[in-house]
Write a protein that holds these residues in place. Sequence first.
Motif, mmCIF file in Angstrom:
data_model
loop_
_atom_site.group_PDB
_atom_site.id
_atom_site.type_symbol
_atom_site.label_atom_id
_atom_site.label_comp_id
_atom_site.label_asym_id
_atom_site.label_seq_id
_atom_site.Cartn_x
_atom_site.Cartn_y
_atom_site.Cartn_z
ATOM 1 N N LEU A 57 -11.013 8.668 0.823
ATOM 2 C CA LEU A 57 -11.452 10.048 0.587
ATOM 3 C C LEU A 57 -11.611 10.323 -0.906
ATOM 4 C CD1 LEU A 57 -9.222 11.929 3.193
ATOM 5 C CD2 LEU A 57 -11.504 10.957 3.467
ATOM 6 N N MET A 58 -10.694 9.788 -1.721
ATOM 7 C CA MET A 58 -10.794 9.961 -3.168
ATOM 8 C C MET A 58 -12.092 9.354 -3.692
ATOM 9 S SD MET A 58 -8.073 11.505 -4.615
ATOM 10 C CE MET A 58 -7.979 10.805 -6.265
ATOM 11 N N LEU A 59 -12.369 8.121 -3.307
ATOM 12 C CA LEU A 59 -13.557 7.440 -3.811
ATOM 13 C C LEU A 59 -14.831 8.056 -3.236
ATOM 14 C CD1 LEU A 59 -14.762 5.248 -5.533
ATOM 15 C CD2 LEU A 59 -14.400 3.608 -3.657
ATOM 16 N N PHE A 60 -14.772 8.488 -1.978
ATOM 17 C CA PHE A 60 -15.929 9.116 -1.337
ATOM 18 C C PHE A 60 -16.353 10.352 -2.119
ATOM 19 C CE2 PHE A 60 -17.354 12.045 2.250
ATOM 20 C CZ PHE A 60 -18.649 11.547 2.264
ATOM 21 N N LYS A 61 -15.394 11.183 -2.476
ATOM 22 C CA LYS A 61 -15.719 12.399 -3.235
ATOM 23 C C LYS A 61 -16.334 12.040 -4.588
ATOM 24 C CE LYS A 61 -13.767 16.759 -4.887
ATOM 25 N NZ LYS A 61 -14.151 16.620 -6.294
ATOM 26 N N ARG A 65 1.885 8.883 -8.892
ATOM 27 C CA ARG A 65 2.020 7.795 -9.863
ATOM 28 C C ARG A 65 2.094 6.440 -9.167
ATOM 29 N NH1 ARG A 65 6.370 9.827 -14.476
ATOM 30 N NH2 ARG A 65 5.077 11.534 -15.337
ATOM 31 N N ARG A 66 2.708 6.400 -7.989
ATOM 32 C CA ARG A 66 2.813 5.134 -7.267
ATOM 33 C C ARG A 66 1.471 4.728 -6.684
ATOM 34 N NH1 ARG A 66 5.170 5.155 -2.806
ATOM 35 N NH2 ARG A 66 5.604 2.921 -2.762
ATOM 36 N N GLN A 67 0.644 5.704 -6.317
ATOM 37 C CA GLN A 67 -0.639 5.394 -5.698
ATOM 38 C C GLN A 67 -1.717 5.053 -6.731
ATOM 39 O OE1 GLN A 67 -0.830 9.138 -3.814
ATOM 40 N NE2 GLN A 67 0.055 8.445 -1.874
ATOM 41 N N ARG A 68 -1.611 5.634 -7.926
ATOM 42 C CA ARG A 68 -2.656 5.455 -8.932
ATOM 43 C C ARG A 68 -2.917 3.984 -9.278
ATOM 44 N NH1 ARG A 68 -7.091 7.648 -10.385
ATOM 45 N NH2 ARG A 68 -6.091 9.724 -10.404
ATOM 46 N N PRO A 69 -1.896 3.151 -9.529
ATOM 47 C CA PRO A 69 -2.190 1.745 -9.847
ATOM 48 C C PRO A 69 -2.901 1.028 -8.703
ATOM 49 C CG PRO A 69 0.044 2.312 -10.495
ATOM 50 C CD PRO A 69 -0.465 3.458 -9.691
ATOM 51 N N PHE A 70 -2.501 1.295 -7.463
ATOM 52 C CA PHE A 70 -3.152 0.640 -6.324
ATOM 53 C C PHE A 70 -4.609 1.079 -6.231
ATOM 54 C CE2 PHE A 70 -4.521 0.503 -1.905
ATOM 55 C CZ PHE A 70 -4.197 -0.806 -1.556
ATOM 56 N N TYR A 71 -4.872 2.362 -6.446
ATOM 57 C CA TYR A 71 -6.244 2.876 -6.365
ATOM 58 C C TYR A 71 -7.110 2.282 -7.483
ATOM 59 C CZ TYR A 71 -10.134 6.201 -6.397
ATOM 60 O OH TYR A 71 -11.383 6.763 -6.377
ATOM 61 N N ASP A 72 -6.584 2.307 -8.725
ATOM 62 C CA ASP A 72 -7.384 1.867 -9.870
ATOM 63 C C ASP A 72 -7.569 0.357 -9.923
ATOM 64 O OD1 ASP A 72 -7.723 4.457 -10.719
ATOM 65 O OD2 ASP A 72 -6.041 4.417 -12.137
ATOM 66 N N VAL A 105 0.849 -1.194 0.000
ATOM 67 C CA VAL A 105 0.000 0.000 0.000
ATOM 68 C C VAL A 105 0.883 1.243 0.000
ATOM 69 C CG1 VAL A 105 -1.833 1.258 1.180
ATOM 70 C CG2 VAL A 105 -1.746 -1.256 1.301
ATOM 71 N N PRO A 106 0.895 2.028 -1.067
ATOM 72 C CA PRO A 106 1.700 3.261 -1.066
ATOM 73 C C PRO A 106 1.161 4.255 -0.041
ATOM 74 C CG PRO A 106 1.052 2.627 -3.302
ATOM 75 C CD PRO A 106 0.248 1.797 -2.366
ATOM 76 N N LYS A 107 2.057 4.916 0.626
ATOM 77 C CA LYS A 107 1.678 5.876 1.667
ATOM 78 C C LYS A 107 0.878 7.022 1.055
ATOM 79 C CE LYS A 107 3.721 3.694 4.994
ATOM 80 N NZ LYS A 107 2.930 3.013 6.047
ATOM 81 N N PHE A 108 -0.114 7.467 1.784
ATOM 82 C CA PHE A 108 -1.028 8.482 1.288
ATOM 83 C C PHE A 108 -1.375 9.395 2.454
ATOM 84 C CE2 PHE A 108 -4.379 8.706 -2.282
ATOM 85 C CZ PHE A 108 -4.437 10.085 -2.190
ATOM 86 N N ASP A 109 -0.816 10.593 2.453
ATOM 87 C CA ASP A 109 -1.026 11.525 3.552
ATOM 88 C C ASP A 109 -2.282 12.329 3.287
ATOM 89 O OD1 ASP A 109 -0.710 13.041 5.781
ATOM 90 O OD2 ASP A 109 0.709 14.432 4.876
#
Length: 612
Positions: free
Chosen positions: A61-65, A31-38, A15-19
């Motif tokens: 929070l991204m998906l909630f919005k 860029r590191r977080q995008r593949p994990f999210y998608d 899981v890439p860190k996401f502050d």
Amino acid sequence: MHADALPLRRAERSVPKFDANRYAPVPEISRRQRPFYDRDFRPGVLERDPVEVDRQQGYALMLFKELVERLNDEPDVLADIRFMAQSYDDRGFPDWREVLANTYFIDGDFHAGYLAHDYRVPIELHLSMAPYLGFPRISAESVFYWTEMRRLTGSRHGIGNYGAIMDTLQVRLDSFHDVHGRSLIDEYWGRLTAPLSRDEIATAIEEDLIGDFTRADVARFVERAHERRAEAEGEEEESEEPDEAYEARLHDTYEALASRVEWPMPFVDTRPYWGLLNLKTSGLLRLAENETRRAAGVPGVGEGRIVAEIGLLRELEAEFPDEKIVHQARPYWLAPKSIDIYFVDRAIGVEYQGVQHSKPVEFFGGEVAFEVQQDRDAQKRAAFDDADHALIEVHPNYRLPEVVEQVRAAIEREELAVSAFEDAPRALSGERWSIVDAPDHVRPEPGLYAIYGDEQAWAELGLDPRRDVPLYVGKSEDSLAHRELQVHFATDQDVSAHTGSSTVRRSFAALLRRQLGLRGIPRNPLKPAYFSNYGLSVEHDRLLTEWMHARLTVAVWHAVDPGAVRLGNVEVALIRRWTPPLNLKDNPQSLPELKAARRAMAADARAWEPSA
């Protein structure tokens, strides 16, 4: 984990860190977080196979919005929001209880929405929904959550026995509900907001609070609550200017979801009654704590030190027979805290500090409890300081003569402070001197000063003359001779005036901008900045000084004992009483035209350019 949530599976990738901050804008995804999210997070929620996010809240929070924005066209995504809140709760979704509850409320299931808050249901939500839901039972944890301090005494029989105290309180809450069909808090709220006079309400609730407060205290609390309610009813909502980042802010996404709820009941406003509600909930906690302590063979809160405290009270009553002394007083500015011994007419408090106030004591909870106690003591000292009251702290093995001497010294300082509020306005309304003659009368001591102008001065400043009202009132904490005469008026020929260092000169210069042809320049032309603190050129400073010498007079009050009175308090009192037109701060009638004139001078300074 929420009861209806599925277990979280581990994704193949880390899981890439996401502050993400709770009320910060929804963060940009890397860029590191995008593949994990998608590939992992988003499809995991939508396909009901959620993945572990290691408390990285940014993904939720991204998906909630996104889901909230789709609600208008796709109502079914409400189920996705509910599933995400249930699955991630505190592990990956901030304020998940609020979100989960609102998904039920939007569907019209208000009972499920209420339960989704669990013990953290806001008190205003409970009091609003209770009649509609048939007055549900409340939990001891909710009472604890609703109490401001949210903590017990800090002893090992307080915080350390939290479970036992909650059990004791729950028995009390359930027993009352069994008899009355509603909770203790709902019944109290009914009495608190009954359509009765303030005195009748104070009488109705005084039994709930009388153990800690006098009847006069309770009446005063009710009076303040009614005043706050009247103020709240008279307030008009202000519209805010649109913000470019408005749609991106996470907080507004929560509000966008909540705004879809169609409430079947009116909402109560608990804000005016917050203090009285807190007194009730904290009182219930204290009752339960003392019952638990006594059952364990430990004295109730405060009972172990009461003998020494009462002994000190009796000794001080004997030493000061003419003073009004109250035990365990709660002046309005200190409530709900109390002071052990209070000299009502002298603004003096005496606090008996047991040994646990000076060092960690294992019986009272050791190091952790000592830190809590130190924080409480600091809060009480700050409250006394803010109220300009004296606080005398007495410790075990005290010597009475030393305590008496401290009280006598505090009384003397209080008397000097009272006299200052009488002497200062008398002196500042009395003899005045021209700027040229003032150095012979103004001493290099702390005090207050008042600047007066003749009729021509008022006219040239563009002000309507007010007889015997100063143009400005100020203070000097160290030397009136330096602050008033040299900085403001440049009475010393060897010291040149410098408007950039004088608020008074800046105000005079602003109002005389057209009359004398003055223009603002940066205070430090070599490093132009802070243009609101503009200065004047040497020539314009000279013109202003000449005008002040010709048109103004001064009066002063030298503080007899500067340590006995806060000059700022006397200064503010006189500004509010006289409303001098050149005082901006603390002035209830500050001049809009003065502010505008100062802005014009600041604009001059900002546009200034050095001559070639």
